[in-house]
Design an enzyme around this catalytic site. Structure first.
Site, PDB file in Angstrom:
ATOM      1  N   TYR A  32       0.781  -1.234   0.000  1.00  0.00           N
ATOM      2  CA  TYR A  32       0.000   0.000   0.000  1.00  0.00           C
ATOM      3  C   TYR A  32       0.816   1.288   0.000  1.00  0.00           C
ATOM      4  O   TYR A  32       0.291   2.336  -0.328  1.00  0.00           O
ATOM      5  CB  TYR A  32      -0.931   0.020   1.216  1.00  0.00           C
ATOM      6  CG  TYR A  32      -2.059  -0.960   1.086  1.00  0.00           C
ATOM      7  CD1 TYR A  32      -3.133  -0.691   0.229  1.00  0.00           C
ATOM      8  CD2 TYR A  32      -2.062  -2.148   1.776  1.00  0.00           C
ATOM      9  CE1 TYR A  32      -4.165  -1.599   0.092  1.00  0.00           C
ATOM     10  CE2 TYR A  32      -3.086  -3.065   1.648  1.00  0.00           C
ATOM     11  CZ  TYR A  32      -4.136  -2.782   0.806  1.00  0.00           C
ATOM     12  OH  TYR A  32      -5.168  -3.678   0.665  1.00  0.00           O
ATOM     13  N   LEU A  33       2.057   1.215   0.432  1.00  0.00           N
ATOM     14  CA  LEU A  33       2.817   2.453   0.565  1.00  0.00           C
ATOM     15  C   LEU A  33       3.682   2.700  -0.658  1.00  0.00           C
ATOM     16  O   LEU A  33       4.558   1.890  -0.969  1.00  0.00           O
ATOM     17  CB  LEU A  33       3.679   2.390   1.821  1.00  0.00           C
ATOM     18  CG  LEU A  33       2.894   2.133   3.107  1.00  0.00           C
ATOM     19  CD1 LEU A  33       3.822   2.067   4.303  1.00  0.00           C
ATOM     20  CD2 LEU A  33       1.833   3.212   3.312  1.00  0.00           C
TER      21      LEU A  33
END
Length: 760
Positions: free
Chosen positions: A716-717
């Site tokens: 997600y990052l």
DNA sequence: TACCGAACTTAGAAACGGCGCA
DNA sequence: TGCGCCGTTTCTAAGTTCGGTA
């Protein structure tokens, strides 16, 4: 993010989602039981109605209610859509990049630290900033082109043609074990392989994933090795020799005897049912009750085997390691479009007992052995096709270059297809990952408009639009998953946003001094509990009341919505927008905000890393990435505390010594005693640093007890945020990512780091 | 437009392996 | 040198999304 989208503030008691999880677990189980029992009762009562009939009648009921409550749509949405489409055209050029951004250069705010530029995620021009982070003086940088249908210039077509001609693998020269060099150049042993900078190349169009693919096929699970004759199975206290097939399945159960799974009724029932299918008719007639089966000798045997594996000599271990390495080199790589790529899972899943998560109705079922006849091979027509084991055949060999998998088979539990695909470091995976973060960055540009629209839709005259708008609000604010419908009885009873049921929410007009609080309590993906109390806007609250009116606890909250409707709507709002993009976007923006907020440039490296982990943790909490506390958690915390105490004592001693050294120096006033003071000072300093490091470690570990950081970091990052942060605060990137994580940023980064090392 | 299967991403747990400490 | 701890890697289940078909 502004207003109510600051996630961390929005959760009244974010900690409670974890700290109370065990407390609530039982309550939740009870609730789930109740739900199921209730459902069964209802089904019995209403047995004359089929499922769909019931749904139809409920649909009609709601439709009628809509009519009463809401007047017909006034067409404003369509106007909005058209307006939006026009705006979209203005905003973006053909490759999806805003014109303004293309014209102007970009500097990462973590490099140039004016506060107005702190929005790295928004203003980032990815390729350039990556390059900046890695290699400031590289003037040769060329931004990557993302080819689209509209993007076909004659020049590019020519280039593609040339590529197609070049696509056949260049003659390879085999070096030592596992070395494949191209262009006839033999690579020296241990020399790092030249990294393919695929991000500097153009992408395929029309769904083509590769032009050439060659691999050796899968590695099958080793055949069953029967138990030695002294390891016995007992039924009803009496020794019983099992047929090989029945024995094999029995060993699967025996291997899991210490696991909680085998104590579960569903697991036992499913296992026994499938085990009996493998028995001879004689065995079947004798073995009728699982409770009378004694697997303990088998279990002990496997434990002893595992112990002896651990006790192997260095040489034996080395031999196994070498054999594994040989298999990896032979089967673990493929040749895709001229490049050797690592395969993620080249081993076929061995047979065993299915371990579904949560209350899975199929847990314990037999996962059967996969044979070559079950396998579909995917490779280039003009490649050397993998050979099936002697005397066997593949199910099929196909040449589909519009998919990325190499091997597939259908598993017997859910009937779903399993694949062998490439490792995340491959071009094919990296490109997708990159694309994902780019889409999330696109969302950043229009998220305000989208939010304004769904807020407006809360007032819509149409129920379906209101439901869509409230669901989207949850997805955006709480990072909920989309929530597909699931087949009842096939999987554990888990939900996401669109599939929330009335029983998963409790509305509180007022709670803990806050108004309009929604209490969520449901099982999400992997049966991980989502428990959260969130204050929402009055209009959302009123809408929820409306959606829940006259419904049973097990009714759908959003009865006019599903993921397909929602995603279709999102697609209209932004190209490539789906529900999961919100999760990526909100995760990345949260990381950036947290890093901006909590990093202190005065801090030392461990403290800065603690800040990074805390920012990462905020994201993991947002995404509800929980883990079971490690079994050894308490003990390891205790050990760490002991270390800290010892270090404190050591520090006290060192300080005392320094004091006396100072006193001594005052009296003697000679060089020797001065030096002694200096060295004692240094010792104190060193111990203080060590103590601080330990304390930071303890804090980090404690805060991480039930939170899994890996998933958010990996999926997600946007890695560019982390890389830029490292650069700004002088943190070695290796402290954040290990060598296998985030291929598209790190491979490049690592290369530059290595180059820099060589230069110095 | 609903449904379904295929393809692919995301997920936590388990296994592995290497390192530091006694 | 052995052992325990902990980070890393592997494994595979469980999601989402997309596109074809009726």
């Amino acid at each position: 993010m502004s207003g109510d989208h600051s996630h961390n503030d929005s959760q009244i008691d974010s900690g409670s989602r974890y700290n109370d999880s065990h407390k609530h677990k039982d309550k939740y189980k009870d609730k789930e039981h109740k739900h199921k029992d209730h459902k069964k009762d209802k089904e019995r009562e209403k047995s004359k109605y089929s499922n769909s009939e019931h749904r139809d009648s409920s649909d009609k009921k709601h439709r009628d209610k809509d009519k009463e409550r809401l007047k017909l749509k006034d067409g404003s949405l369509d106007k909005q859509k058209d307006k939006h489409k026009e705006k979209k055209k203005e905003e973006r050029s053909f490759d999806g990049k805003p014109k303004k951004e293309k014209e102007n250069g970009f500097e990462s705010p973590f490099i140039k630290s004016e506060p107005e530029n702190d929005d790295f995620y928004h203003s980032l021009k990815h390729e350039k900033s990556l390059k900046r982070v890695h290699d400031d003086d590289d003037a040769e940088f060329k931004p990557k082109k993302i080819k689209t249908e509209d993007d076909r210039s004659e020049k590019k077509a020519k280039k593609r043609k040339q590529e197609e001609e070049d696509i056949k693998p260049k003659k390879k020269t085999k070096g030592k074990k596992g070395e494949v060099a191209t262009d006839g150049k033999k690579k020296a042993k241990k020399e790092p392989e030249e990294k393919w900078k695929w991000w500097e190349e153009e992408r395929y169009t029309d769904g083509v994933k590769w032009k050439f693919l060659e691999h050796k096929g899968p590695v099958f699970a080793p055949p069953y090795d029967p138990l030695p004759s002294n390891v016995k199975f007992y039924y009803d206290g009496k020794h019983m020799k099992l047929s090989p097939a029945a024995e094999e399945v029995a060993t699967f159960f025996a291997k899991m005897l210490d696991h909680e799974y085998t104590t579960k009724e569903v697991f036992q029932k499913n296992f026994f049912k499938d085990w009996r299918k493998e028995m001879t008719s004689e065995e079947k007639s004798k073995i009728t009750d699982l409770k009378k089966c004694d697997f303990s000798e088998m279990s002990e045997y496997f434990k002893a085997q595992s112990e002896s594996r651990k006790a192997m000599t260095k040489e034996e271990k080395q031999k196994i390691k070498e054999e594994n390495e040989r298999i990896l080199q032979e089967y673990g790589f493929c040749l895709m479009d001229n490049h050797k790529e690592r395969i993620a899972n080249f081993r076929i899943e061995p047979p065993g007992l299915f371990r579904g998560r949560g209350d899975h109705p199929k847990m314990g079922m037999l996962k059967r052995r996969i044979r070559p006849e079950d396998i579909i091979i995917n490779c280039s027509k003009d490649s050397k096709h993998p050979k099936p084991p002697p005397g066997t055949k593949w199910k099929e060999v196909r040449h589909d270059n519009k998919v990325t998998w190499l091997v597939s088979w259908t598993e017997n539990i859910q009937g779903s297809i399993k694949y062998i695909m490439l490792n995340p470091s491959s071009r094919i995976k990296g490109e997708k990952d990159w694309q994902k973060y780019e889409t999330a960055r696109q969302l950043k540009k229009c998220v305000d408009r989208i939010r304004a629209q769904y807020r407006d839709d809360w007032k819509s005259k149409e129920m379906r639009i209101r439901q869509r708008a409230v669901a989207l609000y949850f997805i955006d604010k709480l990072a909920l998953r989309a929530g597909n419908e699931k087949e009842e009885g096939e999987t554990a009873d888990t939900v996401g946003c669109c599939s929330l049921r009335v029983e998963h929410l409790t509305l509180h007009q007022e709670m803990d001094g806050q108004e309009y609080v929604v209490e969520f309590d449901f099982l999400g993906k992997d049966s991980i509990r989502y428990y959260n109390k969130v204050p929402v806007e009055k209009r959302v609250f009123k809408n929820l009341q409306l959606f829940m009116e006259d419904k049973e606890p097990e009714d759908d909250l959003f009865d006019r919505l599903n993921t397909s409707i929602l995603n279709k709507h999102l697609q209209e709002l932004m190209d490539g927008l789906t529900a999961k993009v919100f999760r990526t976007y909100n995760a990345s923006i949260t990381l950036q905000q947290q890093l901006n907020e909590i990093t202190n440039s005065e801090d030392n490296v461990p403290a800065k890393i603690l800040s990074y982990n805390r920012a990462n943790r905020a994201v993991a909490i947002l995404c509800n990435h929980q883990r079971a506390p490690p079994k050894t958690f308490e003990k390891s915390m205790q050990n760490l505390q002991t270390k800290i105490d010892a270090k404190k004592e050591q520090l006290a001693d060192a300080k005392r010594e320094l004091k006396s050294a100072k006193a001594d120096a005052k009296v003697r006033r000679d060089e020797k005693s001065k030096k002694a003071v200096e060295s004692k000072k240094k010792a104190v300093q060193r111990i203080e640093e060590q103590l601080m490091k330990l304390e930071v470690q303890a804090t980090d570990r404690e805060e991480n007890k039930q939170i899994a950081l890996g998933t958010s970091k990996l999926n997600y990052l946007d890695p560019r945020i982390s890389v830029a942060w490292c650069k700004k605060f002088g943190i070695p990137i290796e402290k954040i990512y290990n060598k296998t994580q985030h291929p598209f940023s790190l491979s490049d980064f690592q290369q530059v780091v290595n180059l820099a090392k060589e230069k110095t």
